[in-house]
Design an enzyme around this catalytic site. Structure first.
Site, mmCIF file in Angstrom:
data_model
loop_
_atom_site.group_PDB
_atom_site.id
_atom_site.type_symbol
_atom_site.label_atom_id
_atom_site.label_comp_id
_atom_site.label_asym_id
_atom_site.label_seq_id
_atom_site.Cartn_x
_atom_site.Cartn_y
_atom_site.Cartn_z
ATOM 1 N N GLU A 62 10.365 3.033 9.546
ATOM 2 C CA GLU A 62 11.334 4.071 9.169
ATOM 3 C C GLU A 62 10.553 5.367 9.057
ATOM 4 O O GLU A 62 9.718 5.535 8.164
ATOM 5 C CB GLU A 62 12.015 3.695 7.847
ATOM 6 C CG GLU A 62 13.279 4.490 7.579
ATOM 7 C CD GLU A 62 13.021 5.730 6.749
ATOM 8 O OE1 GLU A 62 12.997 6.832 7.342
ATOM 9 O OE2 GLU A 62 12.840 5.607 5.539
ATOM 10 N N CYS A 99 12.623 12.281 4.383
ATOM 11 C CA CYS A 99 12.772 12.031 5.811
ATOM 12 C C CYS A 99 14.155 12.436 6.302
ATOM 13 O O CYS A 99 14.322 12.806 7.463
ATOM 14 C CB CYS A 99 12.508 10.558 6.119
ATOM 15 S SG CYS A 99 13.552 9.413 5.195
ATOM 16 N N GLU A 144 8.754 18.446 12.320
ATOM 17 C CA GLU A 144 9.055 18.129 10.922
ATOM 18 C C GLU A 144 8.050 18.826 10.009
ATOM 19 O O GLU A 144 6.846 18.580 10.082
ATOM 20 C CB GLU A 144 9.005 16.616 10.688
ATOM 21 C CG GLU A 144 9.459 16.225 9.295
ATOM 22 C CD GLU A 144 9.459 14.722 9.076
ATOM 23 O OE1 GLU A 144 10.317 14.250 8.308
ATOM 24 O OE2 GLU A 144 8.608 14.032 9.663
ATOM 25 N N LYS A 153 0.862 -1.194 0.000
ATOM 26 C CA LYS A 153 0.000 0.000 0.000
ATOM 27 C C LYS A 153 0.887 1.227 0.000
ATOM 28 O O LYS A 153 1.918 1.261 0.683
ATOM 29 C CB LYS A 153 -0.914 0.023 1.230
ATOM 30 C CG LYS A 153 -1.840 1.241 1.264
ATOM 31 C CD LYS A 153 -2.468 1.444 2.620
ATOM 32 C CE LYS A 153 -3.263 2.744 2.683
ATOM 33 N NZ LYS A 153 -2.456 3.951 2.370
#
Length: 495
Positions: free
Chosen positions: A255, A289, A388, A180
């Site tokens: 992650e 990231c 973030e 997905k």
């Protein structure tokens, strides 16, 4: 150059795309012009169950888990060939879906598919297991078996490249999977499903379900026949996945995000540090990231760095992603654009100084185009230094020593990557020992990942690691077998 985008994007189950029957459809939007380019048919719990059932059937009854490594390598070789011949199409679909420039998708993102399958094709023929003999008494050895059905979930910033890395590792060790990605960026990954099947991956070994996290994703991670979940994405979603996985005692590999510190010291080559810092935060619009989003400057070089960095940031060309002259295209979707814009207001309210950008890129009435932005923060406590943002937004800080720089780097709930620019070996060795991050890069930006080595984060940047050895442990079960070479003396209970 253009390619066909399917009018309907559906799940791929048991070797083919399913008929369009979903109760919920979601628009797939091209972020360059905000046009709907396809309708995504959301997989509900019943459709997810079909996908998992197909994967389980392929695992229990199909040839893939029992296939010899040499035979798997032949399939991987055909995957590499087919993907290589269709890389232009995959890159075009990725660009139409994510807004990253065609050059970036074609030259940097999508070749990772080839790299992943090449690496694991070689790994298949080289891995060995442990064995030991206790004199003439016993022989002990390890049998390694695939884990089973695994869920592989990739994010919107690199949906196909990151999914392919997971697929290659899962298949190399004999698993079957249900994949997905973000409901906003499914196009290139859906095309990859067809290429995998054409290359000889048996039906049911790789399946794709599409939809939102709280619908499709939730059904997938809760499914009792899913034994492992590999997820790349946001920390909040990962918490929910980990909680659900804990209930079912499923393995998780997470992650996650980062707020990576990019430390620049007086001994550094300043020009290279500027070049790399621009790449570190503005490549792919900062939607990475491992973006070096906190630039930590020693006071002795802060003014010189800021002058050069800001001048260069203002010259980055934001344009249509299909234009060869564009350095950056639009952000991937509206919510991302609005999030970046909101942090400009937050920065002002916190007393940050706006150095560059902060507004919509000129020349566009439609599309999610945002200028590369940089602010000078009064302290690391500012929200723009702690949260973030996931966009072209750099937060700059000034410190007075290496010790202070390391303390700032560690003053974060994240710990994925940290960058260090120095000309002194002693500074490099001291900082790399003390920085709390899963990856520390000295005098280089993140240009590529080496699958021979682990990649992952400290703290809220992840659980587990990706890479050859970590994947081997994640995607397999280890069975220790003990064989008596000499019959042992046994007490005879009840004799």
């Amino acid at each position: 150059m253009s390619f066909l985008i399917p009018a309907d994007t559906t799940s791929f189950i048991d070797g083919g795309f399913v008929a369009t029957r979903a109760a919920t459809t979601l628009p797939v939007i091209n972020p360059a012009d905000e046009q709907v380019v396809s309708l995504l048919h959301e997989a509900d719990a019943a459709e997810v169950d079909r996908a998992v059932a197909a994967a389980r059937r392929a695992f229990l009854e199909g040839p893939w888990p029992r296939m010899a490594p040499a035979a798997r390598k032949e399939v991987f070789a055909r995957i590499i060939d087919l993907v290589g011949r269709n890389l232009d199409e995959l890159a075009w679909l990725e660009t139409a879906n994510t807004g990253q420039t065609l050059h970036y998708a074609r030259q940097y993102q999508l070749p990772r598919i080839l790299g992943s399958f090449r690496f694991y094709a070689e790994w298949l023929g080289q891995s060995t297991e442990l064995a030991t003999q206790d004199g003439e008494a016993t022989l002990r050895y390890v049998l390694r078996e695939p884990l089973g059905v695994v869920a592989l979930i990739s994010p919107s910033n690199a949906p196909t490249a990151l999914a392919s890395t997971k697929i290659a590792a899962a298949l190399a060790f004999g698993n079957t999977c249900v994949v997905k990605t973000s409901e906003q960026t499914p196009l290139a990954l859906a095309r990859l499903m067809g290429l995998l099947t054409e290359a000889g991956v048996p039906p049911g070994v790789v399946n794709l379900v599409n939809g939102r996290g709280h619908v499709t994703g939730d059904a997938l991670v809760r499914h009792p026949d899913v034994r492992g979940i590999s997820f790349t994405g946001g920390t909040a979603t990962a918490r929910r996945i980990a909680a659900i996985a804990g209930e079912g005692l499923k393995r998780v590999d997470l992650e996650l995000g980062g707020k990576s510190a990019n430390i620049i010291l007086p001994s550094a080559d300043l020009e290279r540090a500027v070049d790399a810092s621009l790449l570190g935060i503005y490549t792919n619009n900062g939607q990475q990231c491992f973006a070096g989003s906190r630039i930590v400057l020693h006071r002795d070089i802060a003014d010189a760095f800021i002058d050069r960095f800001v001048a260069r940031a203002e010259q980055i060309r934001v344009g249509h992603p299909l234009e060869p002259s564009s350095d950056n295209g639009p952000l991937a979707f509206r919510a991302s654009y609005e999030r970046v814009q909101s942090y400009v207001d937050i920065a002002r309210a916190e007393g940050c100084k706006l150095l560059a950008g902060g507004t919509r890129a000129p020349g566009f009435d439609r599309g999610y185009y945002f200028r590369p932005t940089a602010v000078l923060a009064p302290s690391n406590a500012a929200r723009v230094c702690q949260e973030e943002i996931f966009g072209p937004f750099a937060s700059l800080l000034v410190v007075d020593s290496l010790d202070e720089a390391v303390a700032v780097a560690n003053d974060s709930r994240y710990g994925l990557v940290s960058y260090l620019w120095t000309g002194e070996l002693a500074e490099a060795m001291s900082a790399t020992r003390r920085i709390q991050a899963g990856n520390v890069l000295v005098n280089t930006p993140m240009l590529s990942l080496d699958p021979r080595l682990p990649f992952g984060g400290y703290k809220e940047s992840g659980v587990g690691r990706e890479g050859a050895q970590p994947s081997r442990h994640f995607y397999t079960e280890e069975k220790t077998v003990t064989v008596a070479l000499t019959p042992p003396a046994l007490p005879r209970l009840g004799a």
